[in-house]
Design a protein around this motif. Sequence first.
Motif, PDB file in Angstrom:
ATOM      1  N   MET A  65      11.391   5.564   6.964  1.00 22.60           N
ATOM      2  CA  MET A  65      12.010   4.433   7.637  1.00 22.60           C
ATOM      3  C   MET A  65      12.120   4.660   8.991  1.00 22.60           C
ATOM      4  O   MET A  65      11.804   3.680  10.103  1.00 22.60           O
ATOM      5  CB  MET A  65      13.403   4.162   6.734  1.00 22.60           C
ATOM      6  CG  MET A  65      14.537   3.193   7.741  1.00 22.60           C
ATOM      7  SD  MET A  65      15.856   2.588   6.543  1.00 22.60           S
ATOM      8  CE  MET A  65      16.512   4.144   6.332  1.00 22.60           C
ATOM      9  N   VAL A  66      12.498   5.758   9.427  1.00 20.06           N
ATOM     10  CA  VAL A  66      12.765   6.151  10.932  1.00 20.06           C
ATOM     11  C   VAL A  66      11.591   5.836  11.831  1.00 20.06           C
ATOM     12  O   VAL A  66      11.353   5.382  12.833  1.00 20.06           O
ATOM     13  CB  VAL A  66      13.609   7.343  11.159  1.00 20.06           C
ATOM     14  CG1 VAL A  66      13.708   7.545  12.587  1.00 20.06           C
ATOM     15  CG2 VAL A  66      14.923   7.144  10.603  1.00 20.06           C
ATOM     16  N   TYR A  67      10.531   6.681  10.937  1.00 17.47           N
ATOM     17  CA  TYR A  67       9.113   6.288  11.485  1.00 17.47           C
ATOM     18  C   TYR A  67       8.720   5.135  12.054  1.00 17.47           C
ATOM     19  O   TYR A  67       8.218   4.895  12.976  1.00 17.47           O
ATOM     20  CB  TYR A  67       8.061   7.170  10.658  1.00 17.47           C
ATOM     21  CG  TYR A  67       7.859   8.563  11.046  1.00 17.47           C
ATOM     22  CD1 TYR A  67       7.111   9.189  12.140  1.00 17.47           C
ATOM     23  CD2 TYR A  67       8.431   9.347   9.872  1.00 17.47           C
ATOM     24  CE1 TYR A  67       6.988  10.415  12.169  1.00 17.47           C
ATOM     25  CE2 TYR A  67       8.103  10.849  10.195  1.00 17.47           C
ATOM     26  CZ  TYR A  67       7.515  11.109  11.147  1.00 17.47           C
ATOM     27  OH  TYR A  67       7.316  12.664  11.351  1.00 17.47           O
ATOM     28  N   TYR A 125      14.773  11.751   1.194  1.00 19.80           N
ATOM     29  CA  TYR A 125      14.788  12.120   2.490  1.00 19.80           C
ATOM     30  C   TYR A 125      13.299  11.754   2.950  1.00 19.80           C
ATOM     31  O   TYR A 125      13.244  11.405   4.188  1.00 19.80           O
ATOM     32  CB  TYR A 125      14.740  13.593   2.751  1.00 19.80           C
ATOM     33  CG  TYR A 125      15.731  13.795   3.850  1.00 19.80           C
ATOM     34  CD1 TYR A 125      15.685  13.070   5.209  1.00 19.80           C
ATOM     35  CD2 TYR A 125      16.731  14.860   3.763  1.00 19.80           C
ATOM     36  CE1 TYR A 125      16.703  13.494   6.032  1.00 19.80           C
ATOM     37  CE2 TYR A 125      17.562  15.251   4.887  1.00 19.80           C
ATOM     38  CZ  TYR A 125      17.622  14.426   5.947  1.00 19.80           C
ATOM     39  OH  TYR A 125      18.674  14.450   6.985  1.00 19.80           O
ATOM     40  N   ALA A 126      12.488  11.625   2.252  1.00 20.93           N
ATOM     41  CA  ALA A 126      10.947  11.086   2.448  1.00 20.93           C
ATOM     42  C   ALA A 126      11.176   9.732   2.987  1.00 20.93           C
ATOM     43  O   ALA A 126      10.369   9.244   3.702  1.00 20.93           O
ATOM     44  CB  ALA A 126      10.024  11.515   1.411  1.00 20.93           C
ATOM     45  N   LYS A 127      11.627   8.982   1.917  1.00 19.05           N
ATOM     46  CA  LYS A 127      11.859   7.548   2.356  1.00 19.05           C
ATOM     47  C   LYS A 127      12.995   7.409   3.717  1.00 19.05           C
ATOM     48  O   LYS A 127      12.631   6.219   4.388  1.00 19.05           O
ATOM     49  CB  LYS A 127      12.475   6.855   1.357  1.00 19.05           C
ATOM     50  CG  LYS A 127      11.761   6.351   0.257  1.00 19.05           C
ATOM     51  CD  LYS A 127      11.994   5.500  -0.843  1.00 19.05           C
ATOM     52  CE  LYS A 127      11.074   4.760  -1.757  1.00 19.05           C
ATOM     53  NZ  LYS A 127      11.580   3.793  -2.813  1.00 19.05           N
ATOM     54  N   THR A 159       1.065   5.258   6.849  1.00 23.03           N
ATOM     55  CA  THR A 159       1.217   6.259   7.613  1.00 23.03           C
ATOM     56  C   THR A 159       2.532   6.794   7.937  1.00 23.03           C
ATOM     57  O   THR A 159       2.725   8.010   8.283  1.00 23.03           O
ATOM     58  CB  THR A 159       0.408   5.984   9.248  1.00 23.03           C
ATOM     59  OG1 THR A 159       1.023   4.724   9.538  1.00 23.03           O
ATOM     60  CG2 THR A 159      -0.925   5.705   9.096  1.00 23.03           C
ATOM     61  N   HIS A 160       3.415   6.014   7.795  1.00 21.58           N
ATOM     62  CA  HIS A 160       4.813   6.298   8.083  1.00 21.58           C
ATOM     63  C   HIS A 160       5.271   7.358   6.913  1.00 21.58           C
ATOM     64  O   HIS A 160       5.889   8.157   6.898  1.00 21.58           O
ATOM     65  CB  HIS A 160       5.876   5.140   7.928  1.00 21.58           C
ATOM     66  CG  HIS A 160       5.336   4.276   9.337  1.00 21.58           C
ATOM     67  ND1 HIS A 160       5.158   2.835   9.012  1.00 21.58           N
ATOM     68  CD2 HIS A 160       5.121   4.305  10.624  1.00 21.58           C
ATOM     69  CE1 HIS A 160       4.742   2.410  10.395  1.00 21.58           C
ATOM     70  NE2 HIS A 160       4.915   3.304  11.257  1.00 21.58           N
ATOM     71  N   LEU A 161       4.958   6.873   5.892  1.00 15.73           N
ATOM     72  CA  LEU A 161       5.166   7.559   4.531  1.00 15.73           C
ATOM     73  C   LEU A 161       4.502   8.626   4.348  1.00 15.73           C
ATOM     74  O   LEU A 161       4.951   9.981   3.938  1.00 15.73           O
ATOM     75  CB  LEU A 161       4.936   6.708   3.260  1.00 15.73           C
ATOM     76  CG  LEU A 161       5.340   7.473   1.868  1.00 15.73           C
ATOM     77  CD1 LEU A 161       6.902   7.855   1.785  1.00 15.73           C
ATOM     78  CD2 LEU A 161       5.004   6.233   0.650  1.00 15.73           C
ATOM     79  N   ARG A 162       3.355   9.011   4.786  1.00 18.61           N
ATOM     80  CA  ARG A 162       2.633  10.071   4.824  1.00 18.61           C
ATOM     81  C   ARG A 162       3.070  11.229   5.994  1.00 18.61           C
ATOM     82  O   ARG A 162       3.189  12.540   5.818  1.00 18.61           O
ATOM     83  CB  ARG A 162       0.821  10.116   5.160  1.00 18.61           C
ATOM     84  CG  ARG A 162       0.413   9.477   3.840  1.00 18.61           C
ATOM     85  CD  ARG A 162      -0.982   9.519   4.080  1.00 18.61           C
ATOM     86  NE  ARG A 162      -2.132   9.045   2.902  1.00 18.61           N
ATOM     87  CZ  ARG A 162      -2.317   9.683   1.623  1.00 18.61           C
ATOM     88  NH1 ARG A 162      -1.662  10.824   1.757  1.00 18.61           N
ATOM     89  NH2 ARG A 162      -2.698   8.987   0.813  1.00 18.61           N
ATOM     90  N   GLU A 201       0.648  -1.356   0.048  1.00 17.88           N
ATOM     91  CA  GLU A 201       0.056  -0.066   0.131  1.00 17.88           C
ATOM     92  C   GLU A 201       0.839   1.220  -0.050  1.00 17.88           C
ATOM     93  O   GLU A 201       0.394   2.154  -0.406  1.00 17.88           O
ATOM     94  CB  GLU A 201      -0.951   0.069   1.153  1.00 17.88           C
ATOM     95  CG  GLU A 201      -1.824  -0.929   1.367  1.00 17.88           C
ATOM     96  CD  GLU A 201      -1.453  -2.451   1.501  1.00 17.88           C
ATOM     97  OE1 GLU A 201      -2.184  -3.533   1.519  1.00 17.88           O
ATOM     98  OE2 GLU A 201      -0.197  -2.427   2.296  1.00 17.88           O
ATOM     99  N   ALA A 202       2.095   1.293   0.834  1.00 17.87           N
ATOM    100  CA  ALA A 202       2.854   2.367   0.849  1.00 17.87           C
ATOM    101  C   ALA A 202       3.513   2.411  -0.383  1.00 17.87           C
ATOM    102  O   ALA A 202       3.791   3.757  -0.984  1.00 17.87           O
ATOM    103  CB  ALA A 202       3.910   2.179   2.007  1.00 17.87           C
TER     104      ALA A 202
END
Length: 436
Positions: A323-325, A317-319, A337-340, A284-285
């Motif tokens: 990843m850290v989220y 940077y978004a990726k 949700t992490h990607l958003r 989904e992400a």
Amino acid sequence: MSVETLPSTTDGRPQARPNPMYDPAPGLVRPERPGPVPDPEVFCGWAGETVAALDPTTEADPVGILVNLLSAAGAAIGPGPFMWIGNDRHPALIWALTIGGTSLGRKGAATNTVRRLLKAAVPDFIASNTRSGLSSGEGLIDMVRDGDGDKDPGVTDKRLWVIESEYGVTMARGRREGSSLSGILRQAWNGEDLGVMNRDALHATAPHIAVIGHISSRELRAKMQDAEMAGGTYNRFLAIAVWRNLLLPDAPGASDELIDNLASAWRTVITDARRLGEVQLTPEAAQLWRDEVYLALCGDEGDEGPIAEFTARAAPYAKRAAMVYALTDHTDRIGETHLRAAWALVRYARASAAHVLGPTAAASTGDPHLDKLLNAVKTAGPAGMTQSQVQVLLKRLNATQRADVTARLCQLPGFAAAQLSTGGRHQTVYLYAPPD
């Protein structure tokens, strides 16, 4: 799964929604915020819950606490988890430059809030792997150096969280002639082995270094006028504008009980994440990345000027941030949700840069010398500027460099060079006429 569609700006990018984290609450007084407000999506998952729990205990900006938390957590987790972005291996490293007034930004309060939490969660890391005082590339390498197999055992734990409370000083050191600091910082962000070619032959294999810098808005604007800002060092940082978020004249800080409860969970999160390897997007992400995020962030690549110094690496940077989220959410799978959340954080970083650098920054050419000449020729009016006047204006440049700047000026709309007869030798004059 239904996905909420956010209101869009005129260029199609999602528009930040009102963030309840910054709304007045019973018993709390929040000063008026003079700049952008991050989308509430940035406070997702366990990291967001932690910030929400700490928010009433400090005057620090929640988004300032958040980026410190993501940066410190990524550094403490170490080099195990990573993502492939093309053929580049990206570690879980977040670098941020928190930008705010000397007293009103509460930059140090955000860092100290996170440092207190992690001192309770991973005390050995905070005691041994937190440093400040970047002065040279060689000095940074020395902090994570390899051993020589004889007299120096080297450093075995290559994790490092660098906190620079006066990042303007660090910038000045990086501009010194012969300094290797900027180049070594770029290598460190990439997660590359570090080294310098000198007689001492310092090396550091597989370092894992995160950097948090504090700087005032005024100082950053002044530094951005320097041509040596260019070169890619500053797009390794997320520019995060911060302001005092609460008025707490008698703030007692977080209770020991709150810190201990949060620290217990963070200890588990960091310990478990250190064992992980490759991190991937859920299906989904991945679809969200292809359909929305990547296309939107690639649109920033058309930016020019100082703002581009902070947005050129928006897509990777978004990726990284996603990843850290995910890792701080106790998983090696990046969900929607992490990607958003990461996408919203990158958008806030761009809005911060635009706010701090001012409305003229977006129109800048990105070369301070060319900007200086451009503005001077415009100001000169119909008479223009002679070659001699340009030489005085750009006296720090040699003849070849000045020729390059003037040639690029003449390629801009409305600018031209003309030959003026003075009765002897012809004098070159640079003119500006607003294009129709």
